[in-house]
Motif scaffolding. Sequence first.
Motif, PDB file in Angstrom:
ATOM      1  N   TYR A   1      26.747  91.581 107.857  1.00  0.00           N
ATOM      2  CA  TYR A   1      26.143  90.627 108.788  1.00  0.00           C
ATOM      3  C   TYR A   1      25.025  89.809 108.134  1.00  0.00           C
ATOM      4  O   TYR A   1      24.818  88.651 108.482  1.00  0.00           O
ATOM      5  CB  TYR A   1      25.576  91.370 110.003  1.00  0.00           C
ATOM      6  CG  TYR A   1      26.638  91.919 110.916  1.00  0.00           C
ATOM      7  CD1 TYR A   1      27.207  91.135 111.916  1.00  0.00           C
ATOM      8  CD2 TYR A   1      27.081  93.228 110.782  1.00  0.00           C
ATOM      9  CE1 TYR A   1      28.198  91.633 112.754  1.00  0.00           C
ATOM     10  CE2 TYR A   1      28.060  93.745 111.622  1.00  0.00           C
ATOM     11  CZ  TYR A   1      28.614  92.943 112.600  1.00  0.00           C
ATOM     12  OH  TYR A   1      29.594  93.448 113.424  1.00  0.00           O
ATOM     13  N   VAL A   2      24.313  90.438 107.193  1.00  0.00           N
ATOM     14  CA  VAL A   2      23.164  89.760 106.595  1.00  0.00           C
ATOM     15  C   VAL A   2      23.608  88.682 105.605  1.00  0.00           C
ATOM     16  O   VAL A   2      23.067  87.565 105.599  1.00  0.00           O
ATOM     17  CB  VAL A   2      22.247  90.788 105.900  1.00  0.00           C
ATOM     18  CG1 VAL A   2      21.133  90.070 105.115  1.00  0.00           C
ATOM     19  CG2 VAL A   2      21.647  91.734 106.928  1.00  0.00           C
ATOM     20  N   GLY A   3      24.592  88.992 104.735  1.00  0.00           N
ATOM     21  CA  GLY A   3      25.014  88.039 103.710  1.00  0.00           C
ATOM     22  C   GLY A   3      25.385  86.666 104.260  1.00  0.00           C
ATOM     23  O   GLY A   3      24.858  85.640 103.796  1.00  0.00           O
ATOM     24  N   PRO A   4      26.286  86.580 105.242  1.00  0.00           N
ATOM     25  CA  PRO A   4      26.646  85.263 105.790  1.00  0.00           C
ATOM     26  C   PRO A   4      25.465  84.503 106.375  1.00  0.00           C
ATOM     27  O   PRO A   4      25.486  83.264 106.413  1.00  0.00           O
ATOM     28  CB  PRO A   4      27.678  85.612 106.868  1.00  0.00           C
ATOM     29  CG  PRO A   4      28.290  86.906 106.409  1.00  0.00           C
ATOM     30  CD  PRO A   4      27.167  87.652 105.760  1.00  0.00           C
ATOM     31  N   GLN A   5      24.451  85.201 106.851  1.00  0.00           N
ATOM     32  CA  GLN A   5      23.280  84.511 107.394  1.00  0.00           C
ATOM     33  C   GLN A   5      22.530  83.737 106.309  1.00  0.00           C
ATOM     34  O   GLN A   5      21.831  82.777 106.591  1.00  0.00           O
ATOM     35  CB  GLN A   5      22.338  85.527 108.045  1.00  0.00           C
ATOM     36  CG  GLN A   5      22.965  86.335 109.165  1.00  0.00           C
ATOM     37  CD  GLN A   5      23.452  85.478 110.306  1.00  0.00           C
ATOM     38  OE1 GLN A   5      22.793  84.512 110.698  1.00  0.00           O
ATOM     39  NE2 GLN A   5      24.635  85.806 110.843  1.00  0.00           N
TER      40      GLN A   5
END
Length: 611
Positions: free
Chosen positions: A472-476
């Motif tokens: 979830y963090v990477g795409p943000q």
Amino acid sequence: MKSASTAIEEINDEHNIILEFKANKIDPDRCPFINDTVSFTLNRGSCVHLAGPSGAGKTTLSNYIAGILHPEKGKNMLRNTLGIAIDTCKWNSSIPQGERVGMLFQQTTLLDSLTVAGNVCVALEHCPSTSIKSDDTIISTQQKIKALLETVGLDYLRDGPKRPSELSGGMARRASLALQLAQHKHVIVLDEPFAGLDYITAVGIAKELERIRRDKGTALLLISHEPEIVDIVMGNAKEVMSNGGTSSKNGSSNYASTGSSTVTLQRRESELDKQAVSSTLKHPSTFGKDAHQRFMVKVLDYFLYSLPLILLTFMAAGLAISMLSSDILRRVDVTDTVLSIVQKEIKPLIQMFTGEDDVSPMYTMMINMKVKGMLNTTIPPAKATLYAMGMAKLFVLEIGPLITALLLSGRIGGSYSGEVATMQATAQNKLLQTLGISPIVWTFGPSLLASWIASPLLTMSGTMLALAIGAYVGPQYGIGDMESYRNEVWNAVFVPLRLRGVVTWTENEGWEHGGATLMESVYSYLDLRCTYSDSYTDALIEISTHPVIFHLIKSVVFMTIIMGVAEMASRRKADLTPRGVPKVITTSVVMGSLFVIFADWGFSQLLLKRH
């Protein structure tokens, strides 16, 4: 009109009364005694003996009087739970609340971290009406301690320096009594003070209590099932004289024995008693006597109680590492560097092919556009792959098992060492030995097996959570997407083993291939040598360093180290006392963590040997 002498006697009587107590039975079905009323008065120097069978409510009433039960909450609890109404508990108003009542238990009630003299000193310092901190010198303080110890029959120089664990049962109760006297307690509640003592020691304690009662005027509320000893405390025991006659021990004293009496509580027949008569009682539980039962309890304990700690820690670690990694990768821009290299390397080639000294700006622009397009196509996926592989390798191979082990060193290692150390300090391990049971088999075996199951499950749970957070963090931060992240993580974790048998099976997808017989196929599939080496050592390293297997091996090895250290630390001292239990737990946690860190370094060296 009352005469002057009568008025003086009434005043003296009022001054002489320390406590008036009365309790009523309000619920016959719940009240433990059948007496309608339990009442008595404690005068200075008197002794009230609470008699009656076990379960009649003697300790409950004495705990209320001693202040162990809160005055208001305890009163409500007694009324609502046991059907006992405290009608009167009136103390002499001239006595400070802190000096009203103390309690002497069956067990040694001393601070294990202090000497006998230190215990008495603490009691003196916290006496509400006196203070040894003001103008008193150290010498006068020691004199007070000496006098108190001698009052209860202990020697100041011989017994004062001893720790509670070095005292016999009788000496420990004498020292406990000195603490109550140090605080000027006007009433001392004694709950089975002679239990577990030999007759001579019990008589000695009883005589000290009788002397203190008469010389100091201390009132006693005594619970005991030994009437002969009680008679000595109450001053009713008769001693044989040298002329063959008998004499009651009621000689000269500062306080008369008026007010001394026995109050007997009759126990109510409970439903359990009625069931016992009708032989309908259920068999008592024996759960825990078998190793598999203790193993099940430990598995649930180690896993369920540790799971929230592991998940919260990995959630924090996953967020921190994924955010930091994503931010670094987002900031990395190699476009200008690549363009400068391209121009430096390509320009001479263009000059060589065109024969021109200056390269046309059109060529340069076209080359830059082409290179930028290539970089924009290749770098974002490369960053996403690097991010996913980094998260997978970091948590699966490195910090996942290490974080779990360090947390469980305190949670499981500390818990186990505390349990065993407590058993060591309370002679439970000696009891097991006398029963022909190995203490190590009783505790260490089930606990170690339970930890081998709990630790890998906890490590995998935490690692999966951290990797899921990374998705979830990477795409943000613009690093890949969730689908590609999951695929890359899967490929990084579940890499194929480079073993000849595995490769053969994968390539042929069946038992028979190339005209070979079934037996030849089986032999080829059982070839565990690496594709790059004939050494079985390399094959062992290849298998053990596979991410999934490596992850599980590290968890089990770390847990074995933690439990082994806890076992050795808790059983190292055969004569362990309760005072030493915290030190054992601290030693276990610290040493276990240090050995885990050292083992983690060893595993890192093993990874370096993987081709």
